[in-house]
Scaffold this active site. Structure first.
Site, PDB file in Angstrom:
ATOM      1  N   ASN A 186       0.827  -1.207   0.000  1.00  0.00           N
ATOM      2  CA  ASN A 186       0.000   0.000   0.000  1.00  0.00           C
ATOM      3  C   ASN A 186       0.862   1.258   0.000  1.00  0.00           C
ATOM      4  O   ASN A 186       0.601   2.220  -0.726  1.00  0.00           O
ATOM      5  CB  ASN A 186      -0.910   0.029   1.234  1.00  0.00           C
ATOM      6  CG  ASN A 186      -2.063  -0.948   1.152  1.00  0.00           C
ATOM      7  OD1 ASN A 186      -2.311  -1.534   0.110  1.00  0.00           O
ATOM      8  ND2 ASN A 186      -2.757  -1.135   2.257  1.00  0.00           N
ATOM      9  N   ARG A 195      -4.934   1.608 -13.409  1.00  0.00           N
ATOM     10  CA  ARG A 195      -3.578   1.825 -12.914  1.00  0.00           C
ATOM     11  C   ARG A 195      -2.915   0.536 -12.442  1.00  0.00           C
ATOM     12  O   ARG A 195      -3.487  -0.228 -11.670  1.00  0.00           O
ATOM     13  CB  ARG A 195      -3.586   2.850 -11.781  1.00  0.00           C
ATOM     14  CG  ARG A 195      -2.179   3.216 -11.305  1.00  0.00           C
ATOM     15  CD  ARG A 195      -2.201   4.236 -10.199  1.00  0.00           C
ATOM     16  NE  ARG A 195      -2.442   5.565 -10.708  1.00  0.00           N
ATOM     17  CZ  ARG A 195      -3.365   6.400 -10.217  1.00  0.00           C
ATOM     18  NH1 ARG A 195      -4.136   6.014  -9.226  1.00  0.00           N
ATOM     19  NH2 ARG A 195      -3.508   7.605 -10.715  1.00  0.00           N
ATOM     20  N   HIS A 255     -15.209   2.572 -15.231  1.00  0.00           N
ATOM     21  CA  HIS A 255     -15.093   1.853 -13.961  1.00  0.00           C
ATOM     22  C   HIS A 255     -16.385   1.129 -13.606  1.00  0.00           C
ATOM     23  O   HIS A 255     -16.442   0.401 -12.618  1.00  0.00           O
ATOM     24  CB  HIS A 255     -14.712   2.857 -12.862  1.00  0.00           C
ATOM     25  CG  HIS A 255     -14.209   2.235 -11.607  1.00  0.00           C
ATOM     26  ND1 HIS A 255     -14.918   2.281 -10.421  1.00  0.00           N
ATOM     27  CD2 HIS A 255     -13.079   1.544 -11.333  1.00  0.00           C
ATOM     28  CE1 HIS A 255     -14.236   1.665  -9.472  1.00  0.00           C
ATOM     29  NE2 HIS A 255     -13.119   1.206  -9.995  1.00  0.00           N
ATOM     30  N   TYR A 295     -12.206  -9.994  -1.707  1.00  0.00           N
ATOM     31  CA  TYR A 295     -12.878  -8.701  -1.700  1.00  0.00           C
ATOM     32  C   TYR A 295     -14.368  -8.883  -1.411  1.00  0.00           C
ATOM     33  O   TYR A 295     -15.019  -9.733  -2.024  1.00  0.00           O
ATOM     34  CB  TYR A 295     -12.741  -8.007  -3.055  1.00  0.00           C
ATOM     35  CG  TYR A 295     -11.384  -7.417  -3.351  1.00  0.00           C
ATOM     36  CD1 TYR A 295     -10.214  -7.932  -2.789  1.00  0.00           C
ATOM     37  CD2 TYR A 295     -11.257  -6.347  -4.223  1.00  0.00           C
ATOM     38  CE1 TYR A 295      -8.988  -7.392  -3.083  1.00  0.00           C
ATOM     39  CE2 TYR A 295     -10.018  -5.796  -4.516  1.00  0.00           C
ATOM     40  CZ  TYR A 295      -8.886  -6.326  -3.944  1.00  0.00           C
ATOM     41  OH  TYR A 295      -7.661  -5.788  -4.235  1.00  0.00           O
TER      42      TYR A 295
END
Length: 698
Positions: free
Chosen positions: A46, A405, A435, A468
């Site tokens: 991160n 990205r 997106h 997720y």
């Protein structure tokens, strides 16, 4: 009327607070040991991305002489100064936690050995391993002989080597060796004579041990080597030269990224001081840049893949299960054509998504499949199903976002693979990232055209779907699918098709009507509160940084609306203010799974409005991306989502309070301990045994 406040927390400071919550998981002794090591890896990864993107952006703003408008009260330089202090504090905490974990690993008979404490047998093993597996991948750079400082690969670690002779302090030579973690595992298990003990050596220490062999040509006697790492600016400007295709522009941008300026230099604090000074000077850095001293080990992101076989009492993740409406059917399509179905990952299996696409590939009545793709799994079953559909004569259109990205190269490869198989690939819209997570399947049966598909909060990635937390609405609702079709019409014809987005009247779409509709819904709650009626807003997001929506939430709290928030990452809202009639409540849940879903609930005068969305409340999502949110039509699904959110709001094990000071204090456990991810798993699992009701679509 009391005016609402107009202040926020700087976005980057709030993000560092989120990463501190990740570090809290690594420090938590109740978390299994291998998971604590994994959280250290996540924290490190991160932070790398943060420096590559956010710190690099702030540095560019300074160099251009522009202030960062998203930071209302501080200049970019002040933000950078604060970042430096916070990162140094977090690095110190990281080192403290790692030392504690090392002690616990020893108790578990897991030993990380260095090149200095090997047995004779292990020395022989390391020498042989180096010769057979490593030497061919080691290419020393003699940096004193190179006029221009060499290109330093992004995400790589280097051994900074000093060679010298025992009888002279002056005759020294410097070298850099890239640790070849792309070719060889960083973790090598050593032979051990102690039963039940696992001894591991890191790849860089194998290289350290063999430095005399690597540099035998120079006949030096003393060697010291310490890890260094450069983090570079990851942004690249898309060249809008109309003569170039978007693919060519992305490829050019990727090459420019590799030449990005260093934005951080991390190093072993025990490094030779003269070599450190030399590296800083040659790389063009200054003492004002982010120079971060650390321990012996860097690039901890590799520890996300620390060998799991060494741990006793392996704790595997809870297995996903089939959603209740799909557990007793052979065809997903048949169920969706009768009723909406909500999949909640990672609790529910991702297989129905794959099955839906596979069924469509074989169904003779299906004529077309359209789908968006942002991040795909490396061995994508989604892509395999789409290719099969194309081979079976279906028209398949994939809107593939090449500018996702750090997935740009992967998506360029997928583009080539899909096009070779006859799939039409649409590569997005200039100035807008796609997106939205949507799919439309068209079939012709009995002279009727039927549309069905899904709207999701997360990526079509079977690998991340096990980690997720996301929601996916499978539906054949005519109004929803009409809007999904309009979005695809726009994406396929963006130069002339802007009218299609404006025609959407069921879905909330960025960048056209989503912001407007969100403000409208918040305003309705404000109006109700001012009329002394019940009013509430509950939002679950990854990030909340959009000033306009934050100030509107402030206005709502000032009017007396009950505002509850579950924000995993960035939360720029100041949740405590004397002007609020009802205190805002905000928590962040960091646990085994990554909370990725976006869910919005408005009281709506008792006719509760429940929405799932692909969009966070950030300027980039609302104004610079194509996003899609859907209002849940079926009461049973809306109820299920609300109950999931209520479980999370009751979490008193993994929930942290998001206050004005970013202290990350845990919610105090009063009474029964509630760990929401465990409770939600049990809540959804129980539904698999409940009788399902079939509801006909509108």
């Amino acid at each position: 009327m009391t005016k609402a406040p107009k202040k926020t927390i700087p976005r980057d400071i709030s993000w560092l607070s989120f990463n501190a919550r990740v570090l809290q998981e690594a420090a938590d002794p109740t978390v299994p040991l291998k998971e604590r090591i994994r959280f250290l890896g996540i924290f490190s990864n991160n932070l790398d991305e943060f420096f590559r993107v956010r710190v690099a952006a702030l540095k560019r703003m300074i160099s251009l002489g522009k202030k960062a408008r998203m930071h209302l009260e501080q200049s970019p330089q002040k933000i950078l100064d604060s970042i430096q202090l916070i990162v140094l504090e977090q690095q110190s905490e990281f080192n403290r936690i790692w030392n504690l974990i090392l002690q616990e690993m020893k108790r578990e008979k897991i030993i990380i050995k260095t090149e200095k404490d090997l047995t004779r047998d292990q020395q022989k093993f390391v020498t042989t391993f180096f010769e057979e597996e490593v030497r061919s991948n080691v290419n020393p750079l003699m940096i004193e002989n190179i006029q221009e400082f060499p290109y330093m690969r992004e995400k790589s670690i280097y051994l900074a080597v000093v060679m010298s002779r025992k009888n002279s302090a002056y005759k020294r030579k410097y070298s850099l060796i890239e640790v070849p973690t792309r070719a060889v595992s960083r973790f090598i298990q050593l032979p051990s004579s102690r039963p039940g003990e696992h001894q591991i050596i890191l790849l860089e220490d194998i290289i350290r041990f063999n430095l005399p062999q690597i540099f035998a040509f120079f006949e030096y006697e003393k060697f010291s080597a310490h890890i260094i790492k450069f983090t570079k600016d990851a942004e690249f400007d898309i060249d809008y030269d109309e003569a170039l295709s978007l693919t060519a522009k992305i490829e050019r941008g990727l090459k420019n990224r590799r030449r990005g300026k260093p934005v951080r230099f991390t190093y072993d604090k025990e490094i030779d001081p003269a070599l450190l000074e030399y590296l800083i000077r040659r790389s063009g850095l200054t003492k004002k840049d982010h120079l971060i001293p650390g321990g012996r080990i860097h690039n901890f992101r590799h520890f996300m893949d620390f060998p799991s076989a060494v741990f006793r009492g392996k704790q595997n993740r809870r297995k996903p299960f089939m959603q209740q409406d799909l557990s007793n059917t052979t065809r997903v399509t048949d169920v969706i054509l009768k009723k909406d179905v909500l999949l909640s990952f990672p609790y529910h299996s991702f297989n129905p998504i794959i099955d839906l696409l596979r069924e469509s590939a074989m169904d003779p009545d299906v004529t077309m499949i359209k789908i968006t793709a942002y991040r795909l799994a490396s061995q994508s079953k989604v892509v395999n199903a789409l290719i099969n559909a194309a081979r079976n004569g279906k028209q398949v259109i994939v809107v593939l976002e090449l500018r996702a990205r750090f997935d740009e190269e992967n998506n360029l490869e997928w583009k080539e693979i899909l096009e070779l198989e006859g799939v039409k690939v649409v590569t997005g819209v200039p100035d807008l990232k796609v997106h939205a997570k949507i799919c439309l399947i068209r079939k012709r049966k009995n002279n009727q055209t039927i549309h069905y598909g899904f709207v999701s909060t997360g990526n079509l990635n079977e690998k991340t779907s096990t980690v997720y937390c996301d929601h996916c609405l499978l539906t054949a609702n005519k109004n929803i699918m009409a809007d999904v079709n309009r979005i695809f019409n726009y994406l396929e014809n963006h130069t002339t098709g802007a009218k299609y987005l404006k025609m959407c009247n069921t879905l909330l779409i960025s960048p056209t009507n989503m912001r407007k509709e969100l403000l409208k819904n918040i305003q309705a709650e404000i109006k109700a509160a001012r009329s002394k009626k019940k009013a509430s807003i509950t939002v679950k997001l990854n990030s909340l940084s959009d000033d306009i929506l934050i100030f509107k939430l402030y206005e709502a709290a000032t009017a007396g609306v009950e505002v509850k928030m579950i924000i995993r990452g960035i939360c720029c809202a100041l949740t405590q203010n004397k002007k609020f009639k009802v205190a805002m409540r905000a928590i962040s849940i960091v646990d085994e799974y990554l909370e990725h879903a976006r869910v919005l609930i408005f009281h709506n005068q008792g006719k509760e409005k429940v929405i799932i969305s692909s969009s966070d409340w950030m300027v980039r999502n609302l104004d610079h991306r194509v996003e899609a949110a859907v209002v849940i039509q079926q009461p049973a699904i809306a109820k299920e989502l609300r109950e999931i959110i209520e479980i999370q709001l009751k979490d008193n094990v993994k929930a942290r309070i998001l206050d004005n000071h970013q202290n990350n204090k845990y919610v105090k456990a009063v009474g029964k301990k509630i760990r929401s991810q465990v409770e939600i798993y049990q809540y959804l699992l129980k539904k698999t045994t409940a009788p399902a009701q079939v509801v006909t679509q509108d």
